[in-house]
Design a protein around this motif. Structure first.
Motif, PDB file in Angstrom:
ATOM      1  N   ILE B 256      59.541  71.434  66.602  1.00  0.00           N
ATOM      2  CA  ILE B 256      58.243  70.955  66.115  1.00  0.00           C
ATOM      3  C   ILE B 256      57.728  71.983  65.119  1.00  0.00           C
ATOM      4  CG2 ILE B 256      55.919  70.246  66.792  1.00  0.00           C
ATOM      5  CD1 ILE B 256      57.873  68.582  68.268  1.00  0.00           C
ATOM      6  N   CYS B 257      57.729  71.618  63.847  1.00  0.00           N
ATOM      7  CA  CYS B 257      57.266  72.540  62.814  1.00  0.00           C
ATOM      8  C   CYS B 257      55.848  72.151  62.396  1.00  0.00           C
ATOM      9  CB  CYS B 257      58.190  72.508  61.608  1.00  0.00           C
ATOM     10  SG  CYS B 257      59.906  72.895  62.019  1.00  0.00           S
ATOM     11  N   LEU B 258      55.015  73.117  62.244  1.00  0.00           N
ATOM     12  CA  LEU B 258      53.609  72.823  61.957  1.00  0.00           C
ATOM     13  C   LEU B 258      53.319  72.679  60.461  1.00  0.00           C
ATOM     14  CD1 LEU B 258      53.137  72.688  64.811  1.00  0.00           C
ATOM     15  CD2 LEU B 258      51.724  74.712  64.786  1.00  0.00           C
ATOM     16  N   SER B 259      54.363  72.681  59.649  1.00  0.00           N
ATOM     17  CA  SER B 259      54.203  72.324  58.238  1.00  0.00           C
ATOM     18  C   SER B 259      55.524  71.767  57.725  1.00  0.00           C
ATOM     19  CB  SER B 259      53.783  73.523  57.389  1.00  0.00           C
ATOM     20  OG  SER B 259      54.911  74.291  57.019  1.00  0.00           O
ATOM     21  N   ASP B 260      55.458  70.967  56.671  1.00  0.00           N
ATOM     22  CA  ASP B 260      56.671  70.386  56.099  1.00  0.00           C
ATOM     23  C   ASP B 260      57.573  71.450  55.491  1.00  0.00           C
ATOM     24  OD1 ASP B 260      55.964  67.877  56.806  1.00  0.00           O
ATOM     25  OD2 ASP B 260      55.727  67.078  54.786  1.00  0.00           O
ATOM     26  N   ARG B 261      56.962  72.466  54.904  1.00  0.00           N
ATOM     27  CA  ARG B 261      57.777  73.505  54.268  1.00  0.00           C
ATOM     28  C   ARG B 261      58.664  74.186  55.310  1.00  0.00           C
ATOM     29  NH1 ARG B 261      60.504  73.590  50.991  1.00  0.00           N
ATOM     30  NH2 ARG B 261      58.971  73.009  49.426  1.00  0.00           N
ATOM     31  N   ILE B 262      58.091  74.447  56.465  1.00  0.00           N
ATOM     32  CA  ILE B 262      58.866  75.022  57.569  1.00  0.00           C
ATOM     33  C   ILE B 262      59.978  74.055  57.968  1.00  0.00           C
ATOM     34  CG2 ILE B 262      58.796  75.799  59.967  1.00  0.00           C
ATOM     35  CD1 ILE B 262      55.852  76.533  59.532  1.00  0.00           C
ATOM     36  N   ALA B 263      59.621  72.791  58.115  1.00  0.00           N
ATOM     37  CA  ALA B 263      60.589  71.790  58.558  1.00  0.00           C
ATOM     38  C   ALA B 263      61.722  71.633  57.550  1.00  0.00           C
ATOM     39  CB  ALA B 263      59.881  70.455  58.778  1.00  0.00           C
ATOM     40  N   LEU B 264      61.399  71.623  56.279  1.00  0.00           N
ATOM     41  CA  LEU B 264      62.427  71.462  55.252  1.00  0.00           C
ATOM     42  C   LEU B 264      63.362  72.664  55.221  1.00  0.00           C
ATOM     43  CD1 LEU B 264      60.342  69.859  52.354  1.00  0.00           C
ATOM     44  CD2 LEU B 264      62.112  68.780  53.747  1.00  0.00           C
ATOM     45  N   THR B 265      62.798  73.827  55.396  1.00  0.00           N
ATOM     46  CA  THR B 265      63.643  75.017  55.459  1.00  0.00           C
ATOM     47  C   THR B 265      64.558  74.929  56.677  1.00  0.00           C
ATOM     48  OG1 THR B 265      61.823  76.273  54.492  1.00  0.00           O
ATOM     49  CG2 THR B 265      63.643  77.533  55.425  1.00  0.00           C
ATOM     50  N   ALA B 266      64.022  74.439  57.763  1.00  0.00           N
ATOM     51  CA  ALA B 266      64.826  74.288  58.984  1.00  0.00           C
ATOM     52  C   ALA B 266      65.983  73.322  58.747  1.00  0.00           C
ATOM     53  CB  ALA B 266      63.946  73.808  60.132  1.00  0.00           C
ATOM     54  N   ILE B 267      65.713  72.220  58.056  1.00  0.00           N
ATOM     55  CA  ILE B 267      66.785  71.268  57.754  1.00  0.00           C
ATOM     56  C   ILE B 267      67.870  71.944  56.916  1.00  0.00           C
ATOM     57  CG2 ILE B 267      67.384  69.167  56.490  1.00  0.00           C
ATOM     58  CD1 ILE B 267      64.734  67.980  57.277  1.00  0.00           C
ATOM     59  N   GLY B 285      57.695  67.684  60.962  1.00  0.00           N
ATOM     60  CA  GLY B 285      56.903  68.549  60.092  1.00  0.00           C
ATOM     61  C   GLY B 285      55.427  68.231  60.185  1.00  0.00           C
ATOM     62  N   PHE B 286      54.702  68.550  59.142  1.00  0.00           N
ATOM     63  CA  PHE B 286      53.292  68.172  59.042  1.00  0.00           C
ATOM     64  C   PHE B 286      52.875  68.389  57.592  1.00  0.00           C
ATOM     65  CE2 PHE B 286      48.869  67.705  59.430  1.00  0.00           C
ATOM     66  CZ  PHE B 286      48.555  67.219  60.698  1.00  0.00           C
ATOM     67  N   ASP B 287      52.278  67.367  57.015  1.00  0.00           N
ATOM     68  CA  ASP B 287      51.692  67.387  55.660  1.00  0.00           C
ATOM     69  C   ASP B 287      52.124  66.165  54.853  1.00  0.00           C
ATOM     70  OD1 ASP B 287      50.222  69.722  55.852  1.00  0.00           O
ATOM     71  OD2 ASP B 287      51.891  70.984  55.186  1.00  0.00           O
ATOM     72  N   GLY B 288      53.404  65.831  54.949  1.00  0.00           N
ATOM     73  CA  GLY B 288      53.877  64.686  54.169  1.00  0.00           C
ATOM     74  C   GLY B 288      54.049  64.993  52.695  1.00  0.00           C
ATOM     75  N   ILE B 289      54.546  66.187  52.378  1.00  0.00           N
ATOM     76  CA  ILE B 289      54.727  66.527  50.963  1.00  0.00           C
ATOM     77  C   ILE B 289      55.853  65.686  50.350  1.00  0.00           C
ATOM     78  CG2 ILE B 289      53.894  68.868  51.344  1.00  0.00           C
ATOM     79  CD1 ILE B 289      56.694  69.908  51.094  1.00  0.00           C
ATOM     80  N   ALA B 290      55.771  65.505  49.049  1.00  0.00           N
ATOM     81  CA  ALA B 290      56.677  64.602  48.340  1.00  0.00           C
ATOM     82  C   ALA B 290      58.144  64.974  48.547  1.00  0.00           C
ATOM     83  CB  ALA B 290      56.333  64.590  46.852  1.00  0.00           C
ATOM     84  N   GLU B 291      58.438  66.248  48.465  1.00  0.00           N
ATOM     85  CA  GLU B 291      59.818  66.697  48.588  1.00  0.00           C
ATOM     86  C   GLU B 291      60.446  66.229  49.902  1.00  0.00           C
ATOM     87  OE1 GLU B 291      60.230  70.894  47.994  1.00  0.00           O
ATOM     88  OE2 GLU B 291      62.341  70.904  48.572  1.00  0.00           O
ATOM     89  N   GLY B 292      59.677  66.253  50.970  1.00  0.00           N
ATOM     90  CA  GLY B 292      60.195  65.858  52.273  1.00  0.00           C
ATOM     91  C   GLY B 292      60.506  64.382  52.377  1.00  0.00           C
TER      92      GLY B 292
END
Lengths: 339, 339
Positions: B256-267, B285-292
DNA sequence: CTGTTAGCGCATTCAA
DNA sequence: TTGAATGCGCTAACAG
């Protein structure tokens, strides 16, 4: 609460209060601290920048005049890296950053609040810009303005080197996807439209690409040239989709994209269509944005250091370095999208 | 070249010249055009904003006070989307945008040049901020300041819903990766450090996550909690790498990542280690940024509309809407990273 | 319709 | 070391 009222409350002259803030050597340490403390107690937060600005003629503001509107620029990786570079430098030297949209109307002249201006990218009418600058210190980035030092990269040379690399391996059919090569047409364009186009950054990149083809004895006119108007994912989709959806003899297996954003969108759409990059389609970009180097396949591209461009321009403006035009180096990045 | 000198050259009063620019109804059309043309010919580019600002008290500038320094904020997708939203609104209403770094020194008070201020994110000392604002119109985003209307999302509720979704499928071991939950520790942290942490946005997200675990009869204290300091790819790498490099019983299969940037790095890092997402590791993740949402596997996350937040805050500041606090809706995005 | 006057808040002469 | 006077460039009252 102004400097004057503070002075009255404390029973001293305005000069003394002003000196307390700006010229510590002009009054005793005790007096100074006394005044500062009393002013603080009165809820005075220090001299107002507006009055100070009018008086001294300096604001501590640097304006960054962008080529597009603000929201577009902020969403573009290259532009926002550049903005970040400028910001970094200004941060360190106690200046504020004012962002100005490209197509500013007649009235929107907050420019004259700025001590200096950084002009980024192509702007329609050079005379209009020069008038706007009005003898204020200025530095250009990716733009040549008479009398204004500028920061550049050599788009032609970088593009030439990259394309030479791409042409080392055989290909069946090539296509070039450019950005704002002409305003008239979107999608597949012809060279007549191109001839009428301005001398933009991507135009110089295109010239480098074409030169590489000429060196390889390939007629540039035989190459399909596509044009895109907006350097965003969504802006690229229609043209890239049309390009990839061509029946097989026409569909390219080598795609020279004049920006990373275009190239990344091409990778996305290609993979969604079951095409493997680079097996079925080799792709090159330009810019070297972070996203392209993180994801896989890693993009083959030219890296330009946008942050450095911004930093350097800001430094020149703040007189931290010589005010003369510079061309920064670029770096060929051979990724997996076109090995 | 000032308004006054122009007036002298033309043999009229300063008022008349000023009126020609600002109050067309105060003089005849012919006279106006005559004056404007003559001023133009003299090389006068219109009234200087500095003088006007001092006189009218308004500058047409809106300041955006960011939580971090400018370069960090500009490189963060969430922050720059927000900035773009503000910019968009200001563009449309002829205002300029001044970006201010969070930790501004004593002196850096360009704030008082602004007609209004948007305060974004957590700022250490609320009193300091309020003093800085100095009764100027202001709007907060993701921050509560007494007397200042603000724009929020419900981080707790969104996070709760997302985690409930994630817990629907069985897992072997879970880990949470948060952002700035505490300043003391980086990497794996304990709940004592956490208790001392401030009430930040990510803290509210964490509380939502933990609530979902409580509902599922899982002791929150049994869950590994990792902390990251900077929401950038490079900033996330060390902690994520440490987490993924744990031997198998400890290594999680739900992250469970509290931001998308963290989640994307994890991927990224997971795939580089040969782990398949979501087969070997599910990630939210969390935020819903375009890159994700562009790359695959598409990220399972909560989308918040940062642009809308910025737009709304700017609109409130410009009095285009009611000046009252609003909580914007979020949207659960079920992607492929945690189906 | 136009000009005269005043002052926005401040920093800087110059004189005390 | 301090204070009184001046004007940065402009616009808003007001009077003509």
């Amino acid at each position: 609460m102004t400097l004057k009222t503070v002075a009255q409350q404390l029973g001293v002259s305005a000069t003394t209060v002003s000196n307390a803030y700006n010229r510590p050597d002009q009054l005793s340490e005790t007096r100074r601290e006394e005044i500062l403390a009393a002013a603080e107690a009165l809820g005075y937060t220090g001299p107002d920048s507006r009055g100070r600005m009018l008086r001294t003629g300096r604001s501590g503001i640097v304006a960054l005049l962008l080529a597009d509107n603000l929201s577009y620029s902020l969403r573009d990786s290259v532009a926002s890296e550049l903005i970040a570079g400028v910001a970094e430098q200004l941060d360190q030297h106690d200046h504020s950053l004012m962002l100005l949209p490209g197509r500013l109307e007649e009235g929107a002249g907050s420019v004259d609040m700025a001590d200096g201006v950084i002009v980024y990218g192509l702007h329609g009418d050079a005379r209009r810009i020069l008038k706007l600058l009005d003898d204020r210190p200025a530095v250009g980035i990716d733009i040549d303005l008479p009398g204004v030092p500028s920061v550049h990269i050599d788009n032609y040379r970088a593009s030439l080197a990259l394309t030479r690399h791409a042409l080392r391996r055989p290909y069946r059919r090539v296509a070039i996807v450019g950005l704002r090569l002409t305003r008239a047409q979107q999608g597949l364009i012809d060279s007549e439209a191109l001839l009428a186009s301005e001398l933009t950054v991507t135009r110089r990149r295109l010239d480098g690409v074409l030169q590489a083809f000429i060196e390889a004895d390939i007629d540039p006119h035989s190459i399909a040239l596509w044009n895109i108007d907006r350097n965003t994912h969504d802006g690229c989709v229609p043209t890239i989709a049309a390009l990839l959806d061509q029946p097989l003899p026409a569909r390219p297996d080598l795609l020279i994209c004049l920006s990373d954003r275009i190239a990344l969108t091409a990778i996305d759409l290609a993979e969604r269509r079951g095409l493997k990059v680079p097996r079925d389609l080799r792709i090159t970009g330009f810019d070297g944005i972070a996203e392209g180097q993180r994801r896989r396949p890693r993009l083959t591209t030219v890296r330009q250091d946008s942050t450095a461009k911004g930093r350097l321009a800001a430094a020149m403006l703040l007189d931290l370095g010589p005010r003369r035009s510079r061309t920064l180096e670029t770096e060929l990045l051979i990724g997996d999208s076109a090995p």
